[in-house]
Design a protein around this motif. Structure first.
Motif, PDB file in Angstrom:
ATOM      1  N   THR A 179      -6.631  34.207   1.404  1.00  0.00           N
ATOM      2  CA  THR A 179      -7.236  32.969   0.904  1.00  0.00           C
ATOM      3  C   THR A 179      -8.568  33.200   0.191  1.00  0.00           C
ATOM      4  OG1 THR A 179      -8.383  32.493   2.991  1.00  0.00           O
ATOM      5  CG2 THR A 179      -6.132  31.647   2.747  1.00  0.00           C
ATOM      6  N   THR A 180      -8.891  34.463  -0.057  1.00  0.00           N
ATOM      7  CA  THR A 180     -10.065  34.821  -0.857  1.00  0.00           C
ATOM      8  C   THR A 180      -9.634  35.893  -1.849  1.00  0.00           C
ATOM      9  OG1 THR A 180     -10.750  36.520   0.741  1.00  0.00           O
ATOM     10  CG2 THR A 180     -11.715  34.324   0.990  1.00  0.00           C
ATOM     11  N   PRO A 181     -10.350  36.028  -2.964  1.00  0.00           N
ATOM     12  CA  PRO A 181      -9.989  37.091  -3.915  1.00  0.00           C
ATOM     13  C   PRO A 181      -9.969  38.449  -3.222  1.00  0.00           C
ATOM     14  CG  PRO A 181     -11.565  35.570  -4.887  1.00  0.00           C
ATOM     15  CD  PRO A 181     -11.456  35.199  -3.442  1.00  0.00           C
ATOM     16  N   ASP A 182      -8.891  39.265  -3.413  1.00  0.00           N
ATOM     17  CA  ASP A 182      -8.053  39.188  -4.581  1.00  0.00           C
ATOM     18  C   ASP A 182      -6.808  38.316  -4.423  1.00  0.00           C
ATOM     19  OD1 ASP A 182      -6.532  40.774  -2.893  1.00  0.00           O
ATOM     20  OD2 ASP A 182      -6.311  42.419  -4.299  1.00  0.00           O
ATOM     21  N   CYS A 183      -6.710  37.514  -3.357  1.00  0.00           N
ATOM     22  CA  CYS A 183      -5.608  36.555  -3.182  1.00  0.00           C
ATOM     23  C   CYS A 183      -4.234  37.211  -3.193  1.00  0.00           C
ATOM     24  CB  CYS A 183      -5.650  35.479  -4.262  1.00  0.00           C
ATOM     25  SG  CYS A 183      -7.225  34.618  -4.458  1.00  0.00           S
ATOM     26  N   ALA A 184      -4.132  38.448  -2.707  1.00  0.00           N
ATOM     27  CA  ALA A 184      -2.865  39.188  -2.729  1.00  0.00           C
ATOM     28  C   ALA A 184      -1.769  38.425  -1.990  1.00  0.00           C
ATOM     29  CB  ALA A 184      -3.053  40.564  -2.104  1.00  0.00           C
ATOM     30  N   GLU A 185      -0.607  38.290  -2.626  1.00  0.00           N
ATOM     31  CA  GLU A 185       0.527  37.567  -2.037  1.00  0.00           C
ATOM     32  C   GLU A 185       1.324  38.537  -1.168  1.00  0.00           C
ATOM     33  OE1 GLU A 185       2.361  35.733  -5.431  1.00  0.00           O
ATOM     34  OE2 GLU A 185       0.915  34.081  -5.434  1.00  0.00           O
ATOM     35  N   ALA A 186       0.754  38.818   0.005  1.00  0.00           N
ATOM     36  CA  ALA A 186       1.312  39.844   0.893  1.00  0.00           C
ATOM     37  C   ALA A 186       1.226  39.434   2.351  1.00  0.00           C
ATOM     38  CB  ALA A 186       0.557  41.158   0.675  1.00  0.00           C
ATOM     39  N   VAL A 187       1.105  38.125   2.618  1.00  0.00           N
ATOM     40  CA  VAL A 187       0.801  37.664   3.970  1.00  0.00           C
ATOM     41  C   VAL A 187       1.951  36.881   4.589  1.00  0.00           C
ATOM     42  CG1 VAL A 187      -0.788  36.338   5.411  1.00  0.00           C
ATOM     43  CG2 VAL A 187      -1.651  37.539   3.387  1.00  0.00           C
ATOM     44  N   VAL A 188       2.324  37.274   5.789  1.00  0.00           N
ATOM     45  CA  VAL A 188       3.217  36.486   6.629  1.00  0.00           C
ATOM     46  C   VAL A 188       2.304  35.630   7.514  1.00  0.00           C
ATOM     47  CG1 VAL A 188       5.020  36.532   8.381  1.00  0.00           C
ATOM     48  CG2 VAL A 188       4.921  38.339   6.644  1.00  0.00           C
ATOM     49  N   TRP A 189       2.313  34.326   7.266  1.00  0.00           N
ATOM     50  CA  TRP A 189       1.409  33.420   7.969  1.00  0.00           C
ATOM     51  C   TRP A 189       2.075  32.822   9.205  1.00  0.00           C
ATOM     52  CZ3 TRP A 189      -3.630  32.289   7.632  1.00  0.00           C
ATOM     53  CH2 TRP A 189      -4.322  32.697   6.483  1.00  0.00           C
ATOM     54  N   SER A 190       1.316  32.787  10.300  1.00  0.00           N
ATOM     55  CA  SER A 190       1.727  32.081  11.525  1.00  0.00           C
ATOM     56  C   SER A 190       0.546  31.224  11.955  1.00  0.00           C
ATOM     57  CB  SER A 190       2.087  33.071  12.643  1.00  0.00           C
ATOM     58  OG  SER A 190       3.103  33.960  12.228  1.00  0.00           O
ATOM     59  N   LEU A 191       0.715  29.906  11.878  1.00  0.00           N
ATOM     60  CA  LEU A 191      -0.357  28.968  12.201  1.00  0.00           C
ATOM     61  C   LEU A 191       0.042  28.203  13.459  1.00  0.00           C
ATOM     62  CD1 LEU A 191      -3.082  27.884  10.978  1.00  0.00           C
ATOM     63  CD2 LEU A 191      -1.730  25.985  10.083  1.00  0.00           C
ATOM     64  N   PHE A 192      -0.735  28.371  14.518  1.00  0.00           N
ATOM     65  CA  PHE A 192      -0.370  27.825  15.821  1.00  0.00           C
ATOM     66  C   PHE A 192      -0.727  26.347  15.949  1.00  0.00           C
ATOM     67  CE2 PHE A 192      -0.679  32.366  16.384  1.00  0.00           C
ATOM     68  CZ  PHE A 192       0.438  32.658  17.156  1.00  0.00           C
ATOM     69  N   THR A 193       0.112  25.626  16.691  1.00  0.00           N
ATOM     70  CA  THR A 193      -0.131  24.195  16.884  1.00  0.00           C
ATOM     71  C   THR A 193      -1.144  23.945  18.000  1.00  0.00           C
ATOM     72  OG1 THR A 193       1.715  23.979  18.440  1.00  0.00           O
ATOM     73  CG2 THR A 193       2.202  23.636  16.113  1.00  0.00           C
ATOM     74  N   SER A 194      -1.279  24.876  18.935  1.00  0.00           N
ATOM     75  CA  SER A 194      -2.262  24.748  20.010  1.00  0.00           C
ATOM     76  C   SER A 194      -3.638  25.092  19.443  1.00  0.00           C
ATOM     77  CB  SER A 194      -1.916  25.695  21.158  1.00  0.00           C
ATOM     78  OG  SER A 194      -2.796  25.523  22.244  1.00  0.00           O
ATOM     79  N   THR A 195      -4.612  24.210  19.641  1.00  0.00           N
ATOM     80  CA  THR A 195      -5.912  24.361  18.990  1.00  0.00           C
ATOM     81  C   THR A 195      -6.968  24.968  19.917  1.00  0.00           C
ATOM     82  OG1 THR A 195      -6.538  22.104  19.630  1.00  0.00           O
ATOM     83  CG2 THR A 195      -5.500  22.402  17.457  1.00  0.00           C
TER      84      THR A 195
END
Length: 306
Positions: A225-241
């Motif tokens: 999410t910052t430069p160089d913004c490489a499209e190489a990420v498997v994202w896992s965003l948790f629902t528990s905060t």
């Protein structure tokens, strides 16, 4: 002569902007030509204009349940370590030992930790990068991992799935989260960019929700999410905060950008999905629970008939 001078000044201005350092929108001013906000990141790093960028808005009604998204196995998350904590000029960064690893969660292989960093707003105002049904949270923490075979993040980003980031959203609580005290107390030692200190005697489980609550998460393919913004990420965003008090959240504004202003609103705006599908892991637990329930009913029925 006048035209030549104008062209020279224009070329100089273009050079300044194109060679500028990147910054967040909160730092952009009409008089600041050395700072390129998110809309201009593509001029600094072309991948920032790609079609699989992060963060994104997660629309829950459009999610597909993916039964392959099993719970993660966290290795080293309960082990104490001493980590380098620094003010990067854009955020805080805590370097992590490679003995911290994750697998499971339908990841292709084992990933080892590199660092964590946090995004936040201003005095408790919204500051997360990802949003859920349009809701922006006060803060968001990213724990960055790379495939075990790579030696650095710069190597890993050459692989379309070389990086796995675990994202944690924060909510405001009426009481302080004492587990965050070591990190928050260390902020006063890194107020200026390039300031470095050592965060001692901490472990990652202190900073995230209980592992038993980490079975539900969103999954999609995206980018840094910052430069160089490489499209190489498997994202896992948790629902528990993660829960922090308003005072704890506001403490992060004690850090400063390179221009001396309080570090605030350190997030990239959400990016277009461009047809990407997003997934949800809850189906795994739901399917297992349903199977167990059906099995229990069948056993009870057979027992009653016999």
């Amino acid at each position: 002569m006048l035209l030549t001078s104008v062209l020279f000044l224009f070329a100089s201005a273009v050079k300044i902007v194109s060679g500028a350092d990147w910054c967040y929108q909160s730092q952009v001013t009409c008089s600041n030509l050395t700072c390129s906000g998110p809309d201009l990141w593509g001029g600094i790093s072309p991948p920032c204009d790609g079609r699989s960028q992060s963060p994104v808005n997660i629309v829950t009604r459009r999610l597909l349940i993916d039964e392959r998204l099993s719970p993660f196995q966290f290795t080293g998350y309960q082990e104490t370590f001493h980590g380098r904590l620094l003010n990067s000029g854009h955020s805080l960064q805590l370097d992590l030992p490679s003995s911290i690893q994750i697998n499971g969660g339908n990841l292709a292989t084992t990933y080892k930790a590199v660092q964590l960093h946090i995004h936040w707003g201003k005095d408790g105002s919204p500051g997360s990068e990802h949003t859920v049904d349009g809701e922006q949270f006060p803060m968001e923490m990213h724990i960055v991992h790379i495939k075990e075979e790579y030696d650095s993040l710069s190597q890993a980003v050459r692989d379309p799935s070389g990086v796995a980031v675990l994202g944690f959203l924060f909510e405001e609580s009426s009481s302080a989260n004492k587990k965050f005290d070591p990190l928050i107390n260390a902020l006063k030692s890194i107020t200026q960019p390039t300031n470095i200190t050592t965060l001692e005697g901490v472990f990652l489980d202190m900073l995230i929700p209980a592992q038993k609550n980490l079975t539900k998460y969103f999954r999609y393919d995206g980018s840094l999410t910052t430069p160089d913004c490489a499209e190489a990420v498997v994202w896992s965003l948790f629902t528990s905060t993660v829960q922090l008090s308003r005072e704890q959240i506001a403490a992060f504004n004690e850090l400063q950008f390179s221009d001396g202003k309080p570090m605030a609103k350190t997030y990239r705006p959400v990016q277009p999905l461009n047809g990407r599908q997003m997934y949800y892991s809850a189906g795994h637990a739901a399917v297992v629970s349903t199977v167990l329930l059906i099995s229990s009913v069948l056993v009870s029925t057979v027992g009653a008939l016999s």
